[in-house]
Design a protein around this motif. Structure first.
Motif, PDB file in Angstrom:
ATOM      1  N   GLY A   1      -9.790 -21.369  -2.497  1.00  0.00           N
ATOM      2  CA  GLY A   1     -10.418 -20.696  -1.367  1.00  0.00           C
ATOM      3  C   GLY A   1     -10.209 -19.202  -1.334  1.00  0.00           C
ATOM      4  O   GLY A   1      -9.503 -18.628  -2.168  1.00  0.00           O
ATOM      5  N   PRO A   2     -10.823 -18.523  -0.355  1.00  0.00           N
ATOM      6  CA  PRO A   2     -10.651 -17.078  -0.208  1.00  0.00           C
ATOM      7  C   PRO A   2      -9.176 -16.703  -0.075  1.00  0.00           C
ATOM      8  O   PRO A   2      -8.355 -17.512   0.383  1.00  0.00           O
ATOM      9  CB  PRO A   2     -11.421 -16.763   1.086  1.00  0.00           C
ATOM     10  CG  PRO A   2     -12.404 -17.881   1.214  1.00  0.00           C
ATOM     11  CD  PRO A   2     -11.721 -19.091   0.668  1.00  0.00           C
ATOM     12  N   TYR A   3      -8.874 -15.478  -0.456  1.00  0.00           N
ATOM     13  CA  TYR A   3      -7.465 -15.091  -0.545  1.00  0.00           C
ATOM     14  C   TYR A   3      -7.290 -13.625  -0.147  1.00  0.00           C
ATOM     15  O   TYR A   3      -8.067 -12.757  -0.567  1.00  0.00           O
ATOM     16  CB  TYR A   3      -6.973 -15.299  -1.978  1.00  0.00           C
ATOM     17  CG  TYR A   3      -5.524 -14.977  -2.207  1.00  0.00           C
ATOM     18  CD1 TYR A   3      -4.533 -15.836  -1.753  1.00  0.00           C
ATOM     19  CD2 TYR A   3      -5.150 -13.820  -2.890  1.00  0.00           C
ATOM     20  CE1 TYR A   3      -3.197 -15.555  -1.970  1.00  0.00           C
ATOM     21  CE2 TYR A   3      -3.820 -13.532  -3.121  1.00  0.00           C
ATOM     22  CZ  TYR A   3      -2.831 -14.398  -2.659  1.00  0.00           C
ATOM     23  OH  TYR A   3      -1.519 -14.113  -2.879  1.00  0.00           O
ATOM     24  N   TRP A   4      -6.290 -13.361   0.661  1.00  0.00           N
ATOM     25  CA  TRP A   4      -5.952 -11.996   1.089  1.00  0.00           C
ATOM     26  C   TRP A   4      -4.704 -11.517   0.366  1.00  0.00           C
ATOM     27  O   TRP A   4      -3.761 -12.278   0.156  1.00  0.00           O
ATOM     28  CB  TRP A   4      -5.683 -11.952   2.592  1.00  0.00           C
ATOM     29  CG  TRP A   4      -6.899 -12.035   3.452  1.00  0.00           C
ATOM     30  CD1 TRP A   4      -7.484 -13.168   3.946  1.00  0.00           C
ATOM     31  CD2 TRP A   4      -7.668 -10.936   3.953  1.00  0.00           C
ATOM     32  NE1 TRP A   4      -8.581 -12.866   4.711  1.00  0.00           N
ATOM     33  CE2 TRP A   4      -8.716 -11.484   4.736  1.00  0.00           C
ATOM     34  CE3 TRP A   4      -7.591  -9.550   3.818  1.00  0.00           C
ATOM     35  CZ2 TRP A   4      -9.660 -10.701   5.384  1.00  0.00           C
ATOM     36  CZ3 TRP A   4      -8.529  -8.762   4.446  1.00  0.00           C
ATOM     37  CH2 TRP A   4      -9.557  -9.331   5.217  1.00  0.00           C
ATOM     38  N   ASN A   5      -4.694 -10.245   0.018  1.00  0.00           N
ATOM     39  CA  ASN A   5      -3.491  -9.594  -0.510  1.00  0.00           C
ATOM     40  C   ASN A   5      -3.292  -8.281   0.228  1.00  0.00           C
ATOM     41  O   ASN A   5      -4.243  -7.605   0.601  1.00  0.00           O
ATOM     42  CB  ASN A   5      -3.622  -9.317  -2.011  1.00  0.00           C
ATOM     43  CG  ASN A   5      -2.356  -8.709  -2.582  1.00  0.00           C
ATOM     44  OD1 ASN A   5      -1.286  -9.300  -2.502  1.00  0.00           O
ATOM     45  ND2 ASN A   5      -2.463  -7.512  -3.142  1.00  0.00           N
ATOM     46  N   LEU A   6      -2.024  -7.925   0.454  1.00  0.00           N
ATOM     47  CA  LEU A   6      -1.701  -6.739   1.244  1.00  0.00           C
ATOM     48  C   LEU A   6      -0.756  -5.835   0.467  1.00  0.00           C
ATOM     49  O   LEU A   6       0.263  -6.297  -0.068  1.00  0.00           O
ATOM     50  CB  LEU A   6      -1.046  -7.165   2.562  1.00  0.00           C
ATOM     51  CG  LEU A   6      -1.092  -6.171   3.724  1.00  0.00           C
ATOM     52  CD1 LEU A   6      -2.530  -5.949   4.172  1.00  0.00           C
ATOM     53  CD2 LEU A   6      -0.254  -6.697   4.887  1.00  0.00           C
ATOM     54  N   ASN A   7      -1.097  -4.552   0.376  1.00  0.00           N
ATOM     55  CA  ASN A   7      -0.236  -3.519  -0.195  1.00  0.00           C
ATOM     56  C   ASN A   7       0.142  -2.524   0.884  1.00  0.00           C
ATOM     57  O   ASN A   7      -0.570  -2.375   1.885  1.00  0.00           O
ATOM     58  CB  ASN A   7      -0.944  -2.777  -1.334  1.00  0.00           C
ATOM     59  CG  ASN A   7      -1.344  -3.676  -2.479  1.00  0.00           C
ATOM     60  OD1 ASN A   7      -0.790  -4.764  -2.661  1.00  0.00           O
ATOM     61  ND2 ASN A   7      -2.321  -3.250  -3.253  1.00  0.00           N
ATOM     62  N   ALA A   8       1.234  -1.814   0.674  1.00  0.00           N
ATOM     63  CA  ALA A   8       1.672  -0.822   1.658  1.00  0.00           C
ATOM     64  C   ALA A   8       2.374   0.331   0.957  1.00  0.00           C
ATOM     65  O   ALA A   8       2.948   0.166  -0.130  1.00  0.00           O
ATOM     66  CB  ALA A   8       2.605  -1.455   2.690  1.00  0.00           C
ATOM     67  N   SER A   9       2.314   1.497   1.576  1.00  0.00           N
ATOM     68  CA  SER A   9       3.028   2.666   1.049  1.00  0.00           C
ATOM     69  C   SER A   9       3.449   3.564   2.193  1.00  0.00           C
ATOM     70  O   SER A   9       2.794   3.631   3.233  1.00  0.00           O
ATOM     71  CB  SER A   9       2.147   3.444   0.058  1.00  0.00           C
ATOM     72  OG  SER A   9       1.059   4.053   0.729  1.00  0.00           O
ATOM     73  N   THR A  10       4.559   4.250   1.981  1.00  0.00           N
ATOM     74  CA  THR A  10       5.069   5.240   2.928  1.00  0.00           C
ATOM     75  C   THR A  10       5.477   6.475   2.144  1.00  0.00           C
ATOM     76  O   THR A  10       6.171   6.367   1.127  1.00  0.00           O
ATOM     77  CB  THR A  10       6.269   4.698   3.712  1.00  0.00           C
ATOM     78  OG1 THR A  10       5.837   3.671   4.589  1.00  0.00           O
ATOM     79  CG2 THR A  10       6.920   5.794   4.542  1.00  0.00           C
ATOM     80  N   SER A  11       5.020   7.615   2.614  1.00  0.00           N
ATOM     81  CA  SER A  11       5.324   8.875   1.945  1.00  0.00           C
ATOM     82  C   SER A  11       5.953   9.839   2.937  1.00  0.00           C
ATOM     83  O   SER A  11       5.479   9.985   4.068  1.00  0.00           O
ATOM     84  CB  SER A  11       4.040   9.482   1.354  1.00  0.00           C
ATOM     85  OG  SER A  11       4.306  10.715   0.744  1.00  0.00           O
ATOM     86  N   TRP A  12       7.026  10.506   2.529  1.00  0.00           N
ATOM     87  CA  TRP A  12       7.751  11.456   3.378  1.00  0.00           C
ATOM     88  C   TRP A  12       7.828  12.802   2.670  1.00  0.00           C
ATOM     89  O   TRP A  12       8.344  12.898   1.567  1.00  0.00           O
ATOM     90  CB  TRP A  12       9.145  10.926   3.684  1.00  0.00           C
ATOM     91  CG  TRP A  12       9.987  11.869   4.515  1.00  0.00           C
ATOM     92  CD1 TRP A  12       9.557  12.744   5.462  1.00  0.00           C
ATOM     93  CD2 TRP A  12      11.408  12.021   4.428  1.00  0.00           C
ATOM     94  NE1 TRP A  12      10.608  13.431   6.007  1.00  0.00           N
ATOM     95  CE2 TRP A  12      11.771  13.001   5.392  1.00  0.00           C
ATOM     96  CE3 TRP A  12      12.408  11.419   3.671  1.00  0.00           C
ATOM     97  CZ2 TRP A  12      13.092  13.411   5.583  1.00  0.00           C
ATOM     98  CZ3 TRP A  12      13.726  11.810   3.866  1.00  0.00           C
ATOM     99  CH2 TRP A  12      14.061  12.799   4.811  1.00  0.00           C
ATOM    100  N   GLN A  13       7.277  13.824   3.320  1.00  0.00           N
ATOM    101  CA  GLN A  13       7.363  15.184   2.786  1.00  0.00           C
ATOM    102  C   GLN A  13       8.747  15.710   3.116  1.00  0.00           C
ATOM    103  O   GLN A  13       8.985  16.343   4.144  1.00  0.00           O
ATOM    104  CB  GLN A  13       6.267  16.067   3.390  1.00  0.00           C
ATOM    105  CG  GLN A  13       6.029  17.362   2.631  1.00  0.00           C
ATOM    106  CD  GLN A  13       5.401  17.137   1.255  1.00  0.00           C
ATOM    107  OE1 GLN A  13       4.568  16.253   1.089  1.00  0.00           O
ATOM    108  NE2 GLN A  13       5.822  17.924   0.274  1.00  0.00           N
ATOM    109  N   LEU A  14       9.678  15.456   2.225  1.00  0.00           N
ATOM    110  CA  LEU A  14      11.084  15.778   2.461  1.00  0.00           C
ATOM    111  C   LEU A  14      11.313  17.269   2.619  1.00  0.00           C
ATOM    112  O   LEU A  14      12.126  17.726   3.429  1.00  0.00           O
ATOM    113  CB  LEU A  14      11.921  15.227   1.304  1.00  0.00           C
ATOM    114  CG  LEU A  14      13.428  15.447   1.350  1.00  0.00           C
ATOM    115  CD1 LEU A  14      14.027  14.726   2.549  1.00  0.00           C
ATOM    116  CD2 LEU A  14      14.067  14.942   0.059  1.00  0.00           C
ATOM    117  N   ALA A  15      10.600  18.048   1.845  1.00  0.00           N
ATOM    118  CA  ALA A  15      10.660  19.507   1.913  1.00  0.00           C
ATOM    119  C   ALA A  15       9.302  20.033   1.508  1.00  0.00           C
ATOM    120  O   ALA A  15       8.406  19.267   1.131  1.00  0.00           O
ATOM    121  CB  ALA A  15      11.763  20.056   1.008  1.00  0.00           C
TER     122      ALA A  15
END
Length: 928
Positions: free
Chosen positions: A865-879
């Protein structure tokens, strides 16, 4: 293998006059933003535009050639889009959306609805390469460019049949964006652009030196990887340049590292034969001499005696998973750069180069042996007086480690372009360029030596009157594990050396021709002359007495030359209506004959409102015959494994438990090529609309259709076996052309044969121009962004593709029904990509989701059957110059399973069994 110098000289001599004359007069817009002359290339012109207060007036004023790239939210999408939709993947999107690499990003496109064999597929001709299949029409119908220029094909044909471009080792260090055009584009680019074009555009300007470091792995084990990128540029006034270097490495992922596929007996299947001794007269196993006690240490102690209806043998459920890699191991180094030198008076010299080196390893099966495999597979055992067949699979404990039997691919590539661009007169500009692309692949394969027969059976004592070989073989010898030293004495490595190349001399020019009420008519002309070729060389020891059970593989070489002339017009008929027209003629010379094709593209852009674009286009396209089809010689061999679907059906056994499924070694094949193949012909249609009532929101809807005739068909052996089973069992019309063809191609032993009665003896495959196929569907895309006080900036976007129809007719007279929604359709019926980005202060967070439609399961009537996939990202401008990112692919650690399938229990090639993967990335820029 270096490109043919004589052919290159002929190319640059015979075509130079034609190219130079055209360069001084007219031009070509190259529908994508390659580094064409100033003002050429649809994407280039879109990127050069300034934000427009009144899009309708701006369109009339600029009258650009069809713009296809959305360059940012400030530029009205209505004024930047053209008659054909284009999907753009920016460099930052690859990490932001959680993709593993460039190949993963391209494979995830909603337009990429076709199934392709990936690195988890195991026994393929190209496990070290990846491909995409836009609109499900096959990797050979998608043209891949770098900076708008052709690159060399992968030197080994996909599925042993068709040429394609490898996207597995494309570095992301200097990528600016990737543009994907769906539909026919042969009137601009020539052959291959039937389903669409992928153009990888590299950065042209870099202000600072940047270092990017990334490290990661999988939660379930294996696949540890690291990457280092360094990019920079310089501005020396008249001399400017950019450069980039990428080093990367990753470990393989083995099937044994995934619990659900670490054993082939988890769903009740019989264990794989590790040591077996059969009475060839009745097919029954003869009991192990020691009850498999000595073999019990093999495959991590998972080998034991198994008794089935055919007798008792030593078996293990870990024999296949122990050796199977679902992700290749890889080490690569990539470098790219560009130089431009301004000579004044509008004249600029340029040079571009991309260079790559990669080493890839994989494993699909450890060494296995069958007695007298080149004969009848049985022998007269003087010790017992019986006709016997012995089989043996060797375990890592005997080899000194499973990775000792890894196959290796060493690839080296280069793409080089040099040329000049400048101004002619008025608005006219030109570019003259020569580019050369080369791909070298060297493969080493571990093999058993022919001495393995003597090691296990002892010396040959002679033959009987009917040719049966005689040994005095000790059964106890078969059941005793070998030592690594004994294995070393009967193993070696064979090699292949494969190369492909492409060279092209081109001249383009463009400018304003005359004026219409809506603005100036822009014209472009292109002239090209090129040559391409390939060579496949195999170890001359194959098919001799050196290696166990190999067949000869003759060297194959082929070249072809081409000439092309094309032009394009962009005519603003009124302020609201713009028409585009492109035409091109290509001529190919190969194998003592020639083939030509004239293609065209007509488009319309209608803007009744500044917020609305209505567009339509119709194009013809073609693909010159694959060189692998044309120059292939007759070859014989055997498949690593095969399934006899007809015998499974006839015996009433389900595939998951069938005795005739995944039999290794597989069936013998006979393959031939054909120099008489014609070009494939394509047509595409598209109609759609783009609505952007505000800068923060846009919506696009496009209907598309692509049809191909004179399609070259070269069915896979597995496909033929499935068709034969359907025909013989009555599922398909036995008298249909397809059934008659399949049955004629599969030769079986007589039902009363002494050995292997009714078994497939040989499968004959060869290419012919016979088939036709067509597909149509709908694309829907939208974007919406908003700001919330104290909560930053939010952007949501989505792209959906639905395949409404897919028809394939192998021969005239066969059924030509829509197979979407049926089990005959093995591609994605629908795909959805959606993402939500939140930027607040120095932080940026992205959640990306993908949904794939249902696909057929392994068993008849079963569906995944149909299928979902999830990706994620977080980016921090440290300086100011430092950024840290965390990226997660497959957030919920889901692995798509197929309960109806045999091992490895998941839809191979459709989904990957890797589970959750994560990376930490650090980027720092150095500058004044």
């Amino acid at each position: 293998m270096k490109p043919n110098v004589k052919q290159t000289a002929r190319l640059t001599g015979s075509a130079a006059t034609l190219v130079a004359a055209l360069a001084a007069a007219f031009p070509a817009s190259l529908a994508f933003a390659q580094d064409a002359p100033p003002g050429t290339g649809e994407a280039a012109k879109a990127a050069q535009k300034e934000p427009a207060k009144d899009p309708a007036k701006e369109t009339a004023k600029e009258a650009p050639l069809p713009s296809v790239v959305v360059t940012g939210s400030r530029i009205s999408r209505v004024s930047s889009e053209g008659p054909s939709p284009v999907t753009v993947i920016k460099a930052e999107d690859i990490d932001r959306l959680g993709y593993k690499n460039v190949s993963d990003a391209l494979s995830s496109l909603t337009e990429n609805t076709g199934f392709t064999q990936g690195e988890d597929f195991g026994n393929t001709f190209t496990p070290a390469a990846n491909a995409i299949s836009l609109r499900g029409l096959g990797p050979n119908h998608t043209l891949v460019l770098v900076n708008g220029r052709r690159v060399a094909d992968y030197p080994t044909a996909y599925e042993g049949s068709v040429n394609f471009v490898n996207i597995a080792n494309i570095p992301s260090a200097l990528i600016d964006r990737i543009e994907v055009l769906s539909g026919g584009a042969s009137s601009v680019y020539g052959s291959d652009a039937i389903a669409g074009v992928v153009n990888i555009v590299l950065k042209k300007h870099v202000d600072e030196i940047s270092v990017n470091l990334r490290v990661g792995g999988t939660q379930r084990g294996g696949g540890e990887n690291a990457r280092a990128q360094v990019t920079g540029g310089f501005d020396g006034g008249a001399l400017q340049g950019v450069w980039g270097v990428e080093l990367s490495g990753r470990e393989p992922i083995w099937s044994r590292q995934r619990d659900f596929m670490a054993d082939t007996t988890l769903q009740g299947a019989a264990p794989t034969v590790v040591i077996g001794r059969r009475n060839a007269s009745n097919g029954k196993y003869l009991a192990p001499t020691d009850g498999c006690a000595a073999a019990g240490t093999l495959f991590d102690g998972a080998t034991s005696a198994y008794t089935g209806k055919s007798g008792t043998y030593c078996g293990s459920g870990r024999a296949s998973p122990t050796y199977w890699t679902t992700q290749t191991g890889n080490r690569s180094a990539q470098a790219a750069g560009q130089l431009t030198w301004q000579l004044g008076h509008g004249l600029e010299l340029f040079a571009e180069g991309q260079f790559g080196w990669a080493r890839t390893e994989n494993n699909t099966r450890g060494p296995s042996w069958t007695s007298e495999v080149t004969g009848n597979s049985y022998f007269r055992n003087r010790t017992t007086g019986l006709l016997e067949t012995w089989t043996r699979r060797f375990a890592p404990e005997e080899l000194g480690g499973a990775d000792r039997f890894n196959r290796q691919w060493r690839d080296s590539t280069h793409n080089i372009a040099v040329g000049a661009r400048g101004e002619l007169s008025g608005s006219w500009t030109y570019e003259i360029a020569f580019n050369s692309s080369y791909y070298l692949n060297r493969t080493t394969t571990p093999r058993l030596l022919s001495g393995i027969d003597t090691l296990l059976l002892g010396p040959k004592l002679g033959t009987e009157a009917d040719g049966t070989v005689i040994y005095a073989a000790d059964p106890a010898r078969l059941f005793r594990p070998l030592t690594p030293q004994e294995i070393d004495s009967v193993t070696g490595r064979s090699w292949t050396r494969n190369a492909s190349w492409s060279q092209q001399l081109s001249a383009t020019a463009n400018g304003e021709w005359f004026s219409l009420p809506g603005g100036p008519v822009k014209a472009a002309v292109v002239a090209e002359a090129g040559t391409q070729g390939f060579r496949n060389e195999a170890d001359p020891r194959l098919g001799t007495s050196v290696f166990y059970n190999t067949s000869t593989s003759p060297a194959v070489r082929g070249t072809r030359d081409r000439l092309a002339l094309g032009g394009e017009l962009n005519a603003p008929i009124t302020r609201q209506l713009t028409a585009t027209l492109a035409a091109r003629h290509d001529r190919y010379d190969f194998a003592g004959r020639n083939d030509g094709s004239t293609t065209y593209n007509a488009g319309m852009e209608f803007r009744p409102l500044s917020s609305l674009l209505v567009r339509a286009q119709h194009a013809t396209s073609f693909r010159a015959p694959d060189m692998n089809y044309i120059f292939a010689q007759q070859t014989k061999g055997y498949y690593s494994s095969s399934t006899d679907y007809y015998r499974c059906v006839a015996s009433g056994q389900p595939i998951t438990k069938c005795d005739f499924a995944n039999v290794s070694p597989g069936f013998n094949y006979l393959r031939t090529g054909s120099a008489d193949l014609k070009s494939e012909r394509g047509r595409s249609w598209g109609v759609g609309a783009v609505w952007q009532p505000a800068a923060s929101f846009d919506l696009s809807v496009d209907l598309w259709k692509i049809a191909i005739r004179d399609l070259v068909t070269d069915l896979s052996a597995d496909g033929l076996l499935r068709t034969e089973a359907d025909c013989r069992s009555g599922a398909k019309d036995l008298q249909s052309p397809t059934c008659q063809d399949a049955i004629a191609r599969i030769r079986r032993n007589p039902l009363d044969a002494l050995v292997r009665p009714g078994e497939v003896a040989e499968i004959r495959v060869n290419p012919i121009n016979a088939a036709s196929e067509s597909t149509w569907g709908i694309d829907v895309g939208t974007r919406y962004s908003w700001s919330a006080e104290g909560w930053g900036r939010w952007t949501a976007d989505a792209k959906y593709t639905k395949v409404k129809s897919f028809r394939y007719q192998q021969f005239a007279g066969d059924a030509n029904d829509n197979i979407v929604g049926t089990r005959d359709f093995g591609d994605w019926p629908s795909r959805l990509n959606a993402s939500l980005n939140w930027k607040i202060g120095d932080w940026s967070h992205t959640l990306a989701a993908q949904r794939n439609g249902r696909i057929p399961g392994a068993e008849p009537g079963a569906w995944v059957g149909p299928y979902w996939n999830l990706n994620a990202s977080t980016s921090w401008q440290l300086a100011k110059r430092t950024r840290v990112s965390v990226i997660v692919n497959n957030v919920f650690d889901k692995i798509r399973r197929d309960p109806s399938s045999t091992w490895p229990y998941y839809p191979v090639g459709y989904y990957l069994p890797h589970g959750r993967q994560g990376w930490i990335e650090l980027e720092h820029s150095f500058g004044a």
